[in-house]
Design an enzyme around this catalytic site. Structure first.
Site, PDB file in Angstrom:
ATOM      1  N   GLU A   1     -48.112  17.069  60.780  1.00 45.96           N
ATOM      2  CA  GLU A   1     -46.682  17.120  61.101  1.00 45.96           C
ATOM      3  C   GLU A   1     -46.465  16.674  62.534  1.00 45.96           C
ATOM      4  O   GLU A   1     -47.144  17.135  63.452  1.00 45.96           O
ATOM      5  CB  GLU A   1     -46.143  18.531  60.913  1.00 45.96           C
ATOM      6  CG  GLU A   1     -44.633  18.610  61.155  1.00 45.96           C
ATOM      7  CD  GLU A   1     -44.080  20.007  61.002  1.00 45.96           C
ATOM      8  OE1 GLU A   1     -42.947  20.137  60.497  1.00 45.96           O
ATOM      9  OE2 GLU A   1     -44.757  20.968  61.398  1.00 45.96           O
TER      10      GLU A   1
ATOM     11  N   CYS B   1     -37.161  19.738  59.329  1.00 45.10           N
ATOM     12  CA  CYS B   1     -38.320  20.142  58.519  1.00 45.10           C
ATOM     13  C   CYS B   1     -38.462  19.238  57.308  1.00 45.10           C
ATOM     14  O   CYS B   1     -39.557  19.047  56.787  1.00 45.10           O
ATOM     15  CB  CYS B   1     -38.171  21.593  58.058  1.00 45.10           C
ATOM     16  SG  CYS B   1     -37.881  22.752  59.390  1.00 45.10           S
TER      17      CYS B   1
ATOM     18  N   GLU C   1     -39.712  29.812  56.582  1.00 47.84           N
ATOM     19  CA  GLU C   1     -39.694  28.380  56.277  1.00 47.84           C
ATOM     20  C   GLU C   1     -40.336  27.691  57.465  1.00 47.84           C
ATOM     21  O   GLU C   1     -39.907  27.866  58.608  1.00 47.84           O
ATOM     22  CB  GLU C   1     -38.257  27.896  56.054  1.00 47.84           C
ATOM     23  CG  GLU C   1     -38.179  26.512  55.426  1.00 47.84           C
ATOM     24  CD  GLU C   1     -37.911  25.432  56.438  1.00 47.84           C
ATOM     25  OE1 GLU C   1     -38.821  24.576  56.646  1.00 47.84           O
ATOM     26  OE2 GLU C   1     -36.828  25.416  57.029  1.00 47.84           O
TER      27      GLU C   1
END
Length: 540
Positions: free
Chosen positions: A424, A326, A292
């Site tokens: 990000e 996240c 992940e």
């Protein structure tokens, strides 16, 4: 032993409120003081033994960088090789444990965490990772307990899944562990992920080398101690703090590597994937790779949305735990008819938010995890301050004189493809883009295409047709899609978590899907009346 251990479907652990004057608040304060006064030394744990090295590093509180919470030992080549050997040695005995014996250990660990160790693990998470008490409680207590209890239930369901038999044969699936060891590489931002990544493969009968994040090593060490107290045999999980590149160099090159359980950056995961590919010829079996990674999570607002609920979702979704999730809301698409009202409420909330030491329960946000993160996040804010394509409309101040503090910051993007709408950041920065109401469907397409990630996202709309359109157009843009709620806060057993694209392998932590990855099924078929002639009827 004749019988089948029945595990009831668990309920999610209750989240404590820690109200002023409550018993749990007093116990937490005592645990915080205990850690601050203790100055413990964190060892490696290899084959059940504490190991100390000459390579040590201080563990500090990000919000008080002059503090020293602990000293952590770090693995060198010798200890890494010892951990690999210990994993393979323990594997022979661990495979002999029945699933009932294995699961009992981890259910006991859940109970120990829920009671005896709840406050000390929460305190370690607050101090070492700068989480407020609410963020620590939902993570290091409630979610970690849920992972252990629900994984036990999921494991039982897997073992119940068996093929059909007939009057002339009996068939059975034997759920073996993987044919080697698992390498668990865990992140700083969730203590529960730190504990789940090594424990879920171990529960399925595998042995594990656990490389914790250096910035979460204090809370992770307490979890390791809980596993041991619960009865985990020596060598089943080997706790190996140290540099990821150094540990990975030996572990990923070992022929017995058979699985990687990872949460972290997309860049690091890509590097690991390439290393595994380069080593395929030397492995005994193809390694299972479960990862992940990053996200550029969105909140998409339709003109029919409730502006108050949107504003709360943006503030909580983007800025809880300093945006270091996240799943954190990082970009928002807002129709021009609602933009001014929503931003007015967001700014009002941000004016009210307090930032500082998480020991002060009035603070909503604290420091980012370390100086590297601080400088990286600040670079995006500095870029926006200078750019003609963006404007900072809230926050923007940074200060690392005492701790690594960055104000919750809102950037208005004047172009849909501005830097902070795509990349990000992993910090308390939300970028908003104002679109024309008539361009709803067109902007949905932009949202889907602009980012390489596919982790979480949300749609806010009262118009059900608008919800349906967003659901269809953004089907592959988010592995966890929320309707009229923020894109964070997945709960074990209720919202299996994970995304695809550059956000990972989407193996859904908190569900049966993740547990299946850590087993190596073998079918056993016994015939009661095997043929005695090779010829078939059609041949006569």
């Amino acid at each position: 032993m004749n019988g089948f251990f029945r595990i009831q479907e668990p309920k999610n652990e209750k989240v404590m409120d820690y109200k002023k004057g409550s018993e749990e608040r007093e116990k937490l304060s005592n645990a915080i003081n205990k850690i601050k006064s203790g100055k413990i030394e964190i060892p490696l744990i290899i084959d059940g033994k504490e190991v100390y090295t000459e390579n040590k590093v201080n563990v500090i509180a990000p919000h008080e960088k002059s503090s020293k919470l602990a000293v952590c030992n770090r693995a060198t080549e010798s200890e890494i090789k010892d951990a690999i050997e210990a994993s393979m040695k323990a594997k022979k005995e661990w495979e002999k444990f029945s699933w009932e014996e294995r699961v009992s250990i981890f259910l006991k660990a859940a109970e120990l965490l829920a009671t005896k160790y709840r406050y000390i693990v929460n305190a370690a998470t607050m101090l070492g990772q700068s989480k407020t008490i609410h963020q620590a409680e939902i993570d290091s207590a409630a979610e970690m307990i849920d992972f252990l209890r629900f994984n036990a239930y999921f494991m039982k369901r897997i073992y119940e899944e068996q093929p059909l038999s007939s009057v002339s044969e009996i068939n059975m699936l034997d759920y073996r562990p993987l044919d080697g060891f698992v390498f668990a590489i865990t992140p700083f931002n969730f203590t529960s992920i730190g504990g789940n990544l090594p424990s879920s493969p171990a529960m399925m009968g595998n042995t594990v080398i656990w490389k914790p994040a250096s910035t979460a090593v204090l809370s992770n060490y307490y979890l390791m101690k809980i596993f041991i107290e619960a009865g985990l045999p020596a060598g089943v999980i080997n706790f190996l703090p140290g540099r990821g590149s150094e540990i990975g160099k030996y572990v990923i090159n070992d022929k017995n590597l058979n699985g990687i359980h990872f949460t972290g950056s997309t860049g690091t995961f890509n590097h690991i994937y390439k290393q595994v590919a380069d080593n395929l010829d030397k492995y005994k079996s193809y390694p299972r790779i479960v990862g992940e990674t990053g996200g550029k999570d969105f909140v998409f607002v339709h003109e029919s949305a409730d502006i108050h609920k949107v504003a709360v979702a943006l503030v909580r979704g983007a800025f809880e735990y300093q945006g270091q999730k996240c799943s954190a809301a990082s970009r928002a698409y807002i129709p021009e008819s609602l933009y001014d009202d929503i931003m007015k409420h967001v700014k009002k909330y941000l004016d009210d938010i307090k930032m500082g030491n998480p020991e002060n329960f009035e603070n909503f946000v604290s420091a980012v995890i370390d100086e590297n993160a601080y400088e990286d996040i600040k670079s995006y804010i500095d870029h926006a301050k200078k750019s003609k394509k963006a404007e900072i409309i809230a926050g923007g101040n940074c200060d690392k004189s005492r701790g690594f503090f960055i104000e919750p910051t809102v950037i208005k993007a004047k172009q849909y493809d501005y830097k902070t709408m795509k990349e990000e950041i992993f910090g308390p920065v939300l970028t908003v883009y104002r679109y024309k109401n008539k361009d709803y469907e067109k902007t949905l397409d932009l949202c889907n295409e602009i980012s390489p990630y596919g982790l979480t996202g949300a749609i806010f709309a009262q118009d059900r047709n608008a919800v349906r359109q967003a659901d269809k157009k953004l089907r592959f843009a988010a592995g966890n899609f929320y309707i009229n709620d923020k894109p964070t806060g997945a709960v074990v057993g209720r919202q299996p978590f994970g995304g695809a694209r550059k956000s990972g392998t989407n193996d859904k932590a908190g569900s049966i899907l993740n547990l299946i990855r850590w087993t190596n099924p073998r079918n056993i078929s016994e015939s009661f009346n095997a043929p005695e002639n090779y010829r078939y009827p059609y041949m006569d």
